[in-house]
Design a protein around this motif. Structure first.
Motif, short mmCIF file in Angstrom:
data_model
loop_
_atom_site.label_atom_id
_atom_site.label_comp_id
_atom_site.label_asym_id
_atom_site.label_seq_id
_atom_site.Cartn_x
_atom_site.Cartn_y
_atom_site.Cartn_z
N LEU A 108 0.92 -1.36 -0.04
CA LEU A 108 -0.17 0.09 -0.10
C LEU A 108 0.57 1.17 -0.14
N PRO A 109 0.19 2.45 -0.82
CA PRO A 109 -1.20 2.51 -1.28
C PRO A 109 -1.27 1.79 -2.58
N GLN A 110 -1.72 1.58 -2.86
CA GLN A 110 -2.58 0.70 -4.26
C GLN A 110 -3.92 0.66 -4.85
N VAL A 111 -4.14 1.01 -5.67
CA VAL A 111 -5.44 0.90 -6.86
C VAL A 111 -5.66 -0.52 -6.45
N GLN B 215 4.62 -6.69 -7.91
CA GLN B 215 3.14 -5.90 -7.17
C GLN B 215 3.39 -4.29 -7.44
N LYS B 216 4.94 -3.94 -6.89
CA LYS B 216 6.01 -3.13 -6.23
C LYS B 216 5.86 -1.79 -8.14
N TYR B 217 5.71 -2.41 -9.04
CA TYR B 217 6.36 -2.00 -10.23
C TYR B 217 4.57 -2.08 -11.14
N PHE B 218 3.84 -3.23 -11.30
CA PHE B 218 2.68 -3.02 -11.93
C PHE B 218 1.76 -3.13 -10.55
N ARG B 219 1.69 -1.35 -10.25
CA ARG B 219 1.29 -0.68 -8.60
C ARG B 219 -0.32 -1.22 -8.07
N PHE C 142 -9.69 -0.12 -10.89
CA PHE C 142 -10.94 0.87 -10.20
C PHE C 142 -9.90 2.23 -10.21
N ALA C 143 -9.39 2.21 -11.99
CA ALA C 143 -9.10 3.32 -12.53
C ALA C 143 -9.42 3.68 -13.48
N GLU C 144 -9.18 5.17 -14.20
CA GLU C 144 -9.77 5.33 -15.77
C GLU C 144 -8.65 4.54 -16.75
N GLN C 145 -7.29 4.56 -16.14
CA GLN C 145 -6.31 3.98 -16.98
C GLN C 145 -5.36 2.96 -16.18
N MET C 146 -4.98 2.19 -17.26
CA MET C 146 -4.09 1.09 -16.18
C MET C 146 -2.92 1.11 -17.24
N ARG C 147 -1.60 0.44 -16.40
CA ARG C 147 -0.55 0.01 -17.00
C ARG C 147 -0.60 -1.74 -17.35
N ILE C 148 -0.11 -1.88 -18.00
CA ILE C 148 0.12 -4.05 -17.95
C ILE C 148 0.79 -3.82 -19.76
#
Length: 365
Positions: A61-64, A122-126, A130-136
Motif C-alpha cells: 500500500l497505497p495501491q489502486v 506488484q510494486k512495479y505494476f502497482r 479501479f481507475a480510468e487507465q491502467m498499465r499492463i
C-alpha cells in the motif's frame, strides 16, 4: 479518449479504510507494456476482505485495487506487432515474470502477490483496474475483437469464468465425460458448470446446500446437470454424489471458499472413479483450520491423479474468448450490477452482499 495528464482512481491507503477517490498521474508507457482506458472493471465478491486485510493478501500500500478489466488500447509500446490504438481488450490480471519461464513469479494486479518475487512485480505494476487507465504487460492485453459498447459489462464475466476454466484445462476434461463441480452454487462454481457444458461434458454433478441455487442450475442447463443436496454427513454425501454421476465420475474440481469444511471437500474428492482425476483450486485451509486428509491407500490403489491448480495458463484467456465467440458459452447468463468510479465503496459492499450464481458487480470509470 481523455487528453489530460491525470486520471481518477480509487486508492486504498491502509487496510480497514475506505477507498479514496483521488487524482493520479496518468501511467507512463515502457517497452513491453500497453496503456488501456478502462471501460468496465469487475468487483470480486471478496474484495471487501482484501480491503479490510482479512484475506491477508500480499498487497503493498497505497495501491489502486481491481483485478481485470475490459478496455480499449490507448497506447502501445514499440514491440507490439498486432495491437492497435482503440482495440477492445481484456486486461488479464495475472502478471508473470519474464525471467523465470519454468517457475515464474506471479502477481494478480490490483489484488495480491505470490511470494517476494510476486511482490516485486506488484510494486512495479502497482495499480489495478479501479481507475480510468491502467498499465499492463503487452501479453496481458488480450484482444476481444469487435464488441458493442452496450455489451461491455457482460464481457466482465470473463474474469469470473477464467479461474474455473484454468481448473478444467488442468483436469483435461474430455467431451462426454462426467465431472463433479464442488462449489457449484458459488460465483466461480456456477461459471464452472456453464464452462464444463460448453467444453462438451456429458454430465455435470453439482452438489450444494442452497436448494434455490441448485434448482436454478437445473432450470438453466437441463438434464446434463444433476444436482445433489448436501446433508453434512460425509459418507451420505459421497454416496449421493456417486449415484448422481451413475457411479462413474471421471473428474472432480473443487473450488469451495476458505470457509468450507474439509469434510465437504473429502466427500467430493473420494466420489471420483478409479483412475479418475481431481483438481484442487479452492481455499480450504487458506485461513487456518484443519487440513484435507485423504487416505493414502485409497489414492494409490485406485490410481487417482490429484492436481493442485492456481489460476490458469497464459493461453487460457484467448481460448475462453473463443468459446464465447463460437456461441458455446453465453455471457448473457450473468446478471450485472453497475456502479460509477465515485461509487467504488458502494460497489465493493454490493459485491459482498450479492454473492451467488451468475451475478457480477462492475465499476465503470
Amino acid at each position: 479518449m481523455k487528453e489530460s495528464a491525470n486520471m481518477n482512481a480509487a486508492i486504498l491507503r491502509s487496510f480497514g479504510e475506505s477507498l479514496e477517490i483521488v487524482n493520479l498521474p496518468d501511467p507512463s508507457l515502457g517497452t513491453g507494456e500497453v496503456i488501456v482506458d478502462v471501460v468496465a472493471a469487475p468487483v470480486l465478491s471478496y474484495m471487501n476482505e482484501v480491503i479490510s486485510g482479512e484475506r491477508q493478501n500480499l498487497f503493498d500500500l497505497p495501491q489502486v485495487p481491481g483485478a481485470g478489466a475490459i478496455g480499449r488500447v490507448r497506447t502501445v509500446g514499440p514491440d507490439a506487432t498486432r495491437l492497435s490504438v482503440g482495440d477492445w481488450v481484456f486486461c488479464d490480471p495475472a502478471v508473470r515474470s519474464r525471467d523465470g519461464a519454468l517457475t515464474p513469479d506471479i502477481t494478480l494486479q490490483g489484488l495480491s502477490a505470490r511470494g517476494e518475487g510476486g511482490l516485486k512485480l506488484q510494486k512495479y505494476f502497482r495499480h489495478g483496474s479501479f481507475a480510468e487507465q491502467m498499465r499492463i504487460p503487452t501479453e496481458n492485453a488480450v484482444p476481444l475483437g469487435s464488441i458493442n459498447q452496450a455489451d461491455v459489462v457482460q464481457w466482465c464475466a470473463v474474469s469470473t469464468a477464467l479461474v474455473p476454466y484454468g481448473g478444467l484445462l488442468a483436469a483435461n476434461l474430455q467431451p462426454g465425460e462426467t465431472i463433479l463441480v464442488n462449489g457449484a452454487t458459488g460465483s466461480f462454481g456456477s461459471a464452472c458448470v456453464a464452462l464444463a457444458l460448453a467444453m462438451g461434458a456429458g454430465c455435470v454433478v453439482a452438489p450444494g446446500r442452497n436448494e434455490l441455487a441448485l434448482e436454478d442450475l437445473s432450470r438453466r442447463f437441463g438434464h446434463r446437470v444433476r444436482t445433489v443436496k448436501l446433508s453434512g454427513n460425509e459418507n451420505v454425501d459421497r454416496t449421493n454424489m456417486q449415484e448422481a454421476g451413475s457411479g462413474s465420475i471421471d473428474c472432480v474440481l473443487d473450488i469451495l471458499p476458505p470457509s468450507a469444511s474439509t469434510k465437504s471437500v473429502r466427500a467430493a474428492v473420494m466420489s471420483v472413479r478409479p483412475y479418475g482425476r481431481v483438481v484442487l483450486m479452492g481455499g480450504v485451509g487458506m485461513l487456518g483450520g484443519p487440513d484435507l486428509e485423504i487416505h493414502y491407500p485409497w489414492i494409490m490403489r485406485n490410481c487417482i491423479t490429484i492436481l493442485g491448480q492456481w489460476l490458469y495458463p497464459m493461453e487460457a484467456p484467448s481460448k475462453l474468448i473463443s468459446l464465447v465467440r463460437a456461441g458455446l458459452l453465453s455471457l448473457n447468463q450473468f446478471e450485472v450490477s453497475t456502479f460509477s468510479l465515485d461509487q467504488a465503496n458502494a460497489a465493493v459492499e454490493h459485491a459482498a452482499a450479492n454473492v451467488g450464481p451468475f451475478r457480477i458487480t462492475v465499476i465503470q470509470p
